[in-house]
Design an enzyme around this catalytic site. Structure first.
Site, mmCIF file in Angstrom:
data_model
loop_
_atom_site.group_PDB
_atom_site.id
_atom_site.type_symbol
_atom_site.label_atom_id
_atom_site.label_comp_id
_atom_site.label_asym_id
_atom_site.label_seq_id
_atom_site.Cartn_x
_atom_site.Cartn_y
_atom_site.Cartn_z
ATOM 1 N N HIS A 11 17.507 -32.126 -21.747
ATOM 2 C CA HIS A 11 16.843 -30.965 -21.144
ATOM 3 C C HIS A 11 15.363 -30.929 -21.549
ATOM 4 C CE1 HIS A 11 16.460 -26.910 -19.554
ATOM 5 N NE2 HIS A 11 16.054 -26.476 -20.730
ATOM 6 N N GLN A 69 13.505 -33.419 -22.402
ATOM 7 C CA GLN A 69 12.809 -34.515 -21.739
ATOM 8 C C GLN A 69 12.516 -34.177 -20.274
ATOM 9 O OE1 GLN A 69 11.715 -37.368 -23.637
ATOM 10 N NE2 GLN A 69 12.257 -35.699 -25.014
ATOM 11 N N HIS A 71 11.928 -31.153 -19.175
ATOM 12 C CA HIS A 71 10.800 -30.220 -19.232
ATOM 13 C C HIS A 71 9.489 -30.971 -19.436
ATOM 14 C CE1 HIS A 71 12.078 -25.997 -19.089
ATOM 15 N NE2 HIS A 71 13.250 -26.458 -19.486
#
Length: 107
Positions: free
Chosen positions: A79, A81, A83
């Site tokens: 998650h 990564q 973002h």
């Protein structure tokens, strides 16, 4: 091996910095649209600075992995990564959009 609790902190640090970088990039687009090109450029610079923080956290993880200290991959890290990748793309697009507004206005 990287401790689970430490991995959560690193993942949250990446999410927080990447999210702020994305928000600043979007704010830059809004300022450019309203004609405030100077503020738009300032916000883009801030976005890049904050984005570097997120990227530095990722680089630390990559370095640890390269040194043989396995980094466990969980949903939170994936998650974070996502973002980071999204914020970097947003910054690139914001840069282009601000440049287009400047060109349209003859700056």
């Amino acid at each position: 091996m990287v401790e689970e609790e430490n991995m959560e902190l690193v993942s949250f640090a990446i999410v927080a910095a990447a999210g702020q970088a994305r928000s600043l990039a979007m704010d830059a687009i809004a300022k450019a649209r309203c004609g405030d090109r100077e503020e738009a450029r300032k916000l883009l610079d801030e976005s890049r600075e904050v984005g570097i923080q997120a990227h530095d956290e990722q680089t630390k993880l990559l370095s640890r992995e390269a040194d043989g200290d396995h980094v466990p991959v969980d949903v939170l890290l994936v998650h974070s990564q996502d973002h980071l990748m999204t914020s970097m793309l947003c910054q690139d697009l914001a840069e282009e959009i601000v440049a287009l507004y400047e060109r349209i206005d003859g700056e």
